[in-house]
Design an enzyme around this catalytic site. Structure first.
Site, mmCIF file in Angstrom:
data_model
loop_
_atom_site.group_PDB
_atom_site.id
_atom_site.type_symbol
_atom_site.label_atom_id
_atom_site.label_comp_id
_atom_site.label_asym_id
_atom_site.label_seq_id
_atom_site.Cartn_x
_atom_site.Cartn_y
_atom_site.Cartn_z
ATOM 1 N N ARG A 33 55.506 40.450 43.313
ATOM 2 C CA ARG A 33 55.416 39.782 44.616
ATOM 3 C C ARG A 33 55.192 40.805 45.730
ATOM 4 O O ARG A 33 54.372 40.595 46.630
ATOM 5 C CB ARG A 33 56.684 38.962 44.870
ATOM 6 C CG ARG A 33 56.705 37.625 44.121
ATOM 7 C CD ARG A 33 58.107 37.026 44.109
ATOM 8 N NE ARG A 33 58.126 35.667 43.546
ATOM 9 C CZ ARG A 33 58.072 35.393 42.250
ATOM 10 N NH1 ARG A 33 57.984 36.378 41.370
ATOM 11 N NH2 ARG A 33 58.104 34.129 41.822
ATOM 12 N N GLU A 330 64.293 31.726 32.321
ATOM 13 C CA GLU A 330 63.755 32.932 31.692
ATOM 14 C C GLU A 330 64.811 33.699 30.895
ATOM 15 O O GLU A 330 64.465 34.516 30.042
ATOM 16 C CB GLU A 330 63.113 33.845 32.726
ATOM 17 C CG GLU A 330 64.056 34.432 33.742
ATOM 18 C CD GLU A 330 63.320 35.279 34.772
ATOM 19 O OE1 GLU A 330 63.960 36.166 35.328
ATOM 20 O OE2 GLU A 330 62.114 35.046 35.015
ATOM 21 N N LYS A 430 55.930 44.799 28.100
ATOM 22 C CA LYS A 430 55.520 43.889 29.181
ATOM 23 C C LYS A 430 56.429 44.042 30.392
ATOM 24 O O LYS A 430 55.964 44.007 31.536
ATOM 25 C CB LYS A 430 55.552 42.458 28.655
ATOM 26 C CG LYS A 430 55.202 41.380 29.668
ATOM 27 C CD LYS A 430 55.275 40.019 29.007
ATOM 28 C CE LYS A 430 55.088 38.893 30.019
ATOM 29 N NZ LYS A 430 53.737 38.828 30.593
#
Length: 445
Positions: A33, A330, A430
């Protein structure tokens, strides 16, 4: 097995109760972000403690393709200075590669509205299965043209910006039930629209609302003005020139702390994570409370001026009955790993949207729990995990589905179940570039 049985990683057993301090890298959600918001400003921004992983590197690569400079500090690669294009417009006639990063494939397309030509988007083959249509529908409502080169609503595609953006407040309606990232992707760019944006979510439920609140807080922190009406599922954003502070420090990734703090319940002992924020917009901030409900002792000591989250377990785990995880889906894989060893069944609900993550996480979790002798089943909106006798659990070669959280899930099971081998543990890069080293280090302390 759908993945090649090469480079199997033997998940280490915990031979004794843990006593470890684990430093977790920067938040992926905040890192990506901040990268987007820095690119939308007019002055350079230095991001300190930025996560360096495949997802954030893909984000920086995407921004660089659009003409943004991302200069990595020579002394520490977690400090990156982001410089927007001098012209104030992003480059068109370029290719953006998204990999399997949801934040890249759903946040960067909005930047194409402000490019000087078409922008092509592609990604890993597995990314072609991830839903994209709501955010792209939103961009079409703002005047962009989207040409699909495969299945409609999925990668790959080309976005051609409109000749002019709407001068009046733009009205956009999308169904973001599949992912909060569709809403976040539009909110991040909304202040740059000439008339601002009124965004409405038409679905019945809003998944991962804390992630949307994080986006709103970050946009506001960059000078934006957002009025959120969560009950009506609408967000109204005024047109503003946004600019992050010249230096921004990224919080540690609290969701990535879940496997390590959760390990204390599975193996027993104590695990500490430093630099735990007092307040946060990260959904992972809910983790300590969840672990406490499962039977952990949780405290937040300050040592040497640094605030820690400290979790202590004794190897017993309380099941949770019906447990609504809408706010923090998540971390479901980490909680699922702990609940395999619980004393009663748990229905984790409010997480149906996990079927559209890196893999169908609900199906994957059921498959892998059953693979080691556990009991689990899918629910319409979640997952049921039931207790089994300890002797029923056994080692296995575990799939990861190119999903970082399925790899850490398998590692957690391996703390207590002998002979767990993990396929492609490297998929953890990742978000955790040195997961194996961190995990081994936790057990060595």
């Amino acid at each position: 097995m759908t993945e090649r049985l090469t480079n199997l990683w033997p998940a280490p057993l915990a031979a004794q109760p843990l006593n470890a301090t684990v430093t977790v890298p920067g938040s992926k959600s905040l890192s990506n972000r901040y990268l987007i918001l820095a690119a939308l400003g007019s002055k350079p921004v230095t991001l300190i403690g930025l996560l360096r992983s495949r997802d954030t590197d893909l984000m920086m690569g995407a921004l660089e393709a659009l003409g943004v400079r991302c200069d990595v500090d020579s002394a520490t690669d977690t400090t990156v200075t982001v410089t927007p294009p001098v012209s104030g417009r992003f480059h068109g006639n370029v290719n953006v590669f998204c990999g399997l990063a949801g934040t890249v494939m759903r946040f960067v397309p909005g930047l194409a509205l402000f490019a000087d030509g078409p922008v092509n988007f592609d990604g890993d083959e597995q990314a072609y299965a991830r839903p994209m249509k709501p955010v792209l529908d939103g961009l079409e409502q703002l005047g962009a043209t989207v040409d699909y080169h495969g299945e409609v609503g999925r990668l790959p595609f080309t976005i051609t910006p409109p000749a002019t953006l709407p001068a009046a407040q733009a009205q956009v309606s999308i169904d973001s039930s599949g992912s909060s990232q569709f809403i976040s992707g539009l909110l991040l760019i909304s202040s740059k629209l000439p008339g601002g944006l009124h965004l409405a979510h038409t679905g019945e439920k809003t998944p991962s609302l804390p992630h949307i609140r994080m986006t709103v807080a970050d946009v506001t922190g960059a000078g934006g003005a957002v009025e959120a009406d969560e009950s009506a599922r609408t967000w109204t954003v005024e047109p503003r020139a946004m600019q992050l502070s010249s230096k921004v420090t990224v919080e540690p990734d609290l969701s990535n702390a879940a496997p390590f703090l959760g390990a204390a319940l599975i193996a027993g002992g104590t695990v500490r994570v430093p630099h735990w924020p007092e307040t946060t917009t990260q959904p992972g901030g809910l983790l300590p409370g969840y672990l406490e409900q499962m039977g952990a002792e949780v405290s937040f000591p300050t040592i040497g001026g640094v605030r820690y989250c400290e979790v202590t377990g004794d190897g017993t785990v309380r099941g949770l009955g019906t447990f609504d995880l809408t706010a923090a889906g998540e971390i479901a894989p980490s909680l699922a790993a702990i609940l395999v060893f619980a004393d009663k069944s748990t229905d984790m609900v409010g997480i149906g949207h996990l079927r559209g993550h890196e893999t169908n996480r609900l199906e994957a979790l059921v498959n892998e729990i059953r693979r080691v002798g556990g009991a689990a089943e899918e629910l319409p909106d979640g997952l049921r995990i039931e207790p089994v006798p300890a002797e029923t659990l056994h080692g296995a070669v575990m799939e990861t589905y190119a999903d970082h959280r399925m790899a850490t899930f398998a590692a957690m099971l391996g703390l207590r179940i002998p002979d767990i081998e993990v396929i492609n543990v490297a998929t953890t890069r990742k978000t955790l570039p040195d997961f194996v080293g961190m995990w081994s280090g936790m057990l060595r302390q």
